[in-house]
Design an enzyme around this catalytic site. Structure first.
Site, short mmCIF file in Angstrom:
data_model
loop_
_atom_site.label_atom_id
_atom_site.label_comp_id
_atom_site.label_asym_id
_atom_site.label_seq_id
_atom_site.Cartn_x
_atom_site.Cartn_y
_atom_site.Cartn_z
N ALA A 123 45.51 102.09 65.08
CA ALA A 123 45.53 102.75 66.38
C ALA A 123 44.69 104.02 66.32
O ALA A 123 44.34 104.50 65.24
CB ALA A 123 46.97 103.10 66.76
N GLY A 134 47.99 99.03 63.58
CA GLY A 134 47.92 98.24 64.79
C GLY A 134 46.98 97.07 64.68
O GLY A 134 47.15 96.06 65.38
N GLU A 167 48.98 94.39 63.05
CA GLU A 167 49.94 93.95 64.06
C GLU A 167 49.28 93.03 65.08
O GLU A 167 49.88 92.04 65.52
CB GLU A 167 50.57 95.16 64.74
CG GLU A 167 51.50 95.94 63.81
CD GLU A 167 52.04 97.21 64.45
OE1 GLU A 167 53.26 97.32 64.59
OE2 GLU A 167 51.22 98.08 64.80
N GLU A 179 51.64 103.23 58.23
CA GLU A 179 52.18 104.21 59.17
C GLU A 179 53.05 105.28 58.54
O GLU A 179 53.08 106.43 58.98
CB GLU A 179 52.96 103.48 60.28
CG GLU A 179 52.08 102.81 61.33
CD GLU A 179 51.66 101.40 60.97
OE1 GLU A 179 51.19 100.68 61.85
OE2 GLU A 179 51.81 101.02 59.77
#
Length: 260
Positions: free
Chosen positions: A66, A112, A115, A135
């Site tokens: 992200a 992300g 993911e 993270e």
């Protein structure tokens, strides 16, 4: 729509959706996520698109995570809304897409990015790919379904280790864990992804959608997957594709499916 952060290319029934922020290692900022939501909706409703290959621009990254700068200043409520909206509008949409979605992982798939890949139905990685959920090194946890999908894909023990240590794994280790389906040299990544998707698309579109829904139900504790399978099996008998498939089988010819 003219996309600023995506490239959308269609080759016959195959649509490529390419995250196009190469200078940022294709990091997912708000605008990119919004465009991705729009592009997925367009692909779903475009009858000419049979399936999607999702990848990143350039040789270095699928999606390196992200855009962390956008997390600054978020409070608890804003963070909850961010995770909820993106899970619902993008990651869950991909997982439950009624057309097959293949992730072509060309380099880093972190946070992300991993993911996003895990939401896809099939994952193919280049041999230089690195995957991880880092993270916790930022004081965060995965927020786009990472803790849930990784655990379902590789099991609690290894998922716990990957998430808590924040260490990256290689493409070959991902293959051994069942996190990816295939590993190839980077130069053959797109070719293999397209070969697999075209092989899938020889089959009946409505049956593919039913199979995706049924397999997903196996990992959903809120539904009875056997019941889902029965419903999807029965729905096939209302389709012209089943009639065509049986006729072709008995006539010893190739079927001509129309998604009807």
């Amino acid at each position: 729509m003219v996309y600023q952060n995506l490239l959308v290319e269609t080759h016959g029934p195959v649509q490529y959706i390419i995250i196009n922020r190469e200078s940022k290692l294709n990091a997912l900022n708000r605008d990119t996520l919004f465009e991705l939501h729009i592009a997925l909706g367009d692909a779903l409703h475009n009858k000419e698109v049979g399936g999607v290959i999702l990848t990143g621009a350039g040789p270095k990254a699928f999606v390196a995570g992200a855009d962390i700068a956008e997390f600054q200043g978020l409070d608890v409520d804003a963070a909850r809304n961010l995770a909820h909206e993106n899970q619902r509008n993008i990651f869950d949409v991909i997982e439950n897409f009624s057309k097959p979605v293949i992730a072509a992982i060309n380099g880093f798939a972190l946070g992300g990015g991993l993911e996003l890949a895990m939401a896809c139905h099939i994952r193919i990685a280049s041999d230089n790919a690195k995957m991880g959920l880092p993270e916790v090194t930022l004081g965060l946890i995965p927020g786009y379904g990472g803790t849930q999908r990784l655990t379902k894909l590789i099991g609690k023990t290894k998922a716990m280790e990957m998430i808590l240590t924040a260490e990256m794994i290689s493409a070959n280790e991902a293959l051994s864990l069942g996190l990816v389906n295939h590993v190839v040299i980077q130069e053959r990544l797109a070719q293999l992804a397209e070969e697999i998707l075209l092989k899938i698309l020889k089959n009946a579109p409505l049956a593919l959608a039913g199979a995706i829904a049924s397999v997903n139900a196996a990992a959903d504790a809120t539904v009875n997957g056997f019941d889902t399978e029965i419903v999807e099996f029965a729905k096939c008998f209302a389709t012209n594709d089943l009639k065509e498939g049986i006729s072709a089988f008995l006539g010893k010819r190739k079927p001509n499916f129309k998604g009807e």
